[in-house]
Write a protein that holds these residues in place. Structure first.
Motif, PDB file in Angstrom:
ATOM      1  N   ASN A 187       0.830  -1.202   0.000  1.00 28.64           N
ATOM      2  CA  ASN A 187       0.000   0.000   0.000  1.00 28.64           C
ATOM      3  C   ASN A 187       0.868   1.257   0.000  1.00 28.64           C
ATOM      4  OD1 ASN A 187      -2.377   1.542   0.130  1.00 28.64           O
ATOM      5  ND2 ASN A 187      -2.339   1.573   2.347  1.00 28.64           N
ATOM      6  N   ALA A 213      -4.564   2.781  -1.358  1.00 28.43           N
ATOM      7  CA  ALA A 213      -5.920   2.774  -0.805  1.00 28.43           C
ATOM      8  C   ALA A 213      -6.531   4.165  -0.862  1.00 28.43           C
ATOM      9  CB  ALA A 213      -5.894   2.256   0.633  1.00 28.43           C
ATOM     10  N   LEU A 218      -7.170  -1.206  -6.541  1.00 33.35           N
ATOM     11  CA  LEU A 218      -8.237  -1.812  -5.746  1.00 33.35           C
ATOM     12  C   LEU A 218      -9.151  -2.709  -6.573  1.00 33.35           C
ATOM     13  CD1 LEU A 218      -9.164   1.042  -3.246  1.00 33.35           C
ATOM     14  CD2 LEU A 218      -7.570  -0.873  -2.969  1.00 33.35           C
TER      15      LEU A 218
END
Length: 118
Positions: free
Chosen positions: A53, A90, A96
Motif C-alpha cells: 500500500n 488505498a 483496488l
C-alpha cells in the motif's frame, strides 16, 4: 495486535496482508508478522494476497527492492499457501479493482456445493 490475530483465524479461506510501501523501516517487522501467519496451521490452505500500500507516496525504495529484501520469491516458493501480490494506493484507489477481482476469483470456488456444482 499481531499476538491476538490467531484468535480470528477460524474458518479463514483468504488472507489480505498489507505492507506499508512508504515505510521501509517497518519492513522487517512486517515480514516477521507475515512469516508467522504463513506458518499458522489454521491458515495452511488459505489464499494469501500481500498488498503493498501507499505506492503513490515518495519513498526511497521501490516495491521490487522491498520484495527482494524480504526475499519474497523464497517465501512464495516455500509457503503452503497460494500467494499473490498487488501494489495499491488505498487513498487514490489504484489497484483496488485488482484486489476485488482477486477476492471474487478466490471465493468463486467457495460458493460451490460439494462435487463442484454451483
Amino acid at each position: 495486535m499481531g499476538p491476538i490475530w490467531s484468535s480470528y483465524f477460524g474458518n479463514c479461506h483468504s488472507l489480505l496482508f498489507m505492507m506499508d510501501a512508504a515505510n521501509p523501516t517497518q519492513l522487517s517487522a512486517s515480514c516477521v508478522q507475515l512469516l508467522g501467519l504463513l506458518s499458522a496451521e489454521q491458515l495452511a490452505e488459505a489464499s494469501v494476497l500481500i498488498l503493498f500500500n501507499k505506492i503513490d507516496l515518495p519513498c526511497y525504495m521501490t516495491v521490487d527492492e522491498m520484495k527482494s529484501l524480504i526475499r519474497l520469491p523464497d517465501i512464495i516458493a516455500c509457503a503452503k499457501q497460494n500467494i499473490t501480490t498487488a501494489e495499491i494506493s488505498a487513498q487514490k484507489g489504484t489497484g483496488l479493482s485488482e484486489v476485488l477481482r482477486w477476492l471474487q476469483d478466490t471465493h468463486r470456488t467457495d460458493r460451490r456445493l460439494p462435487g463442484g456444482e454451483p
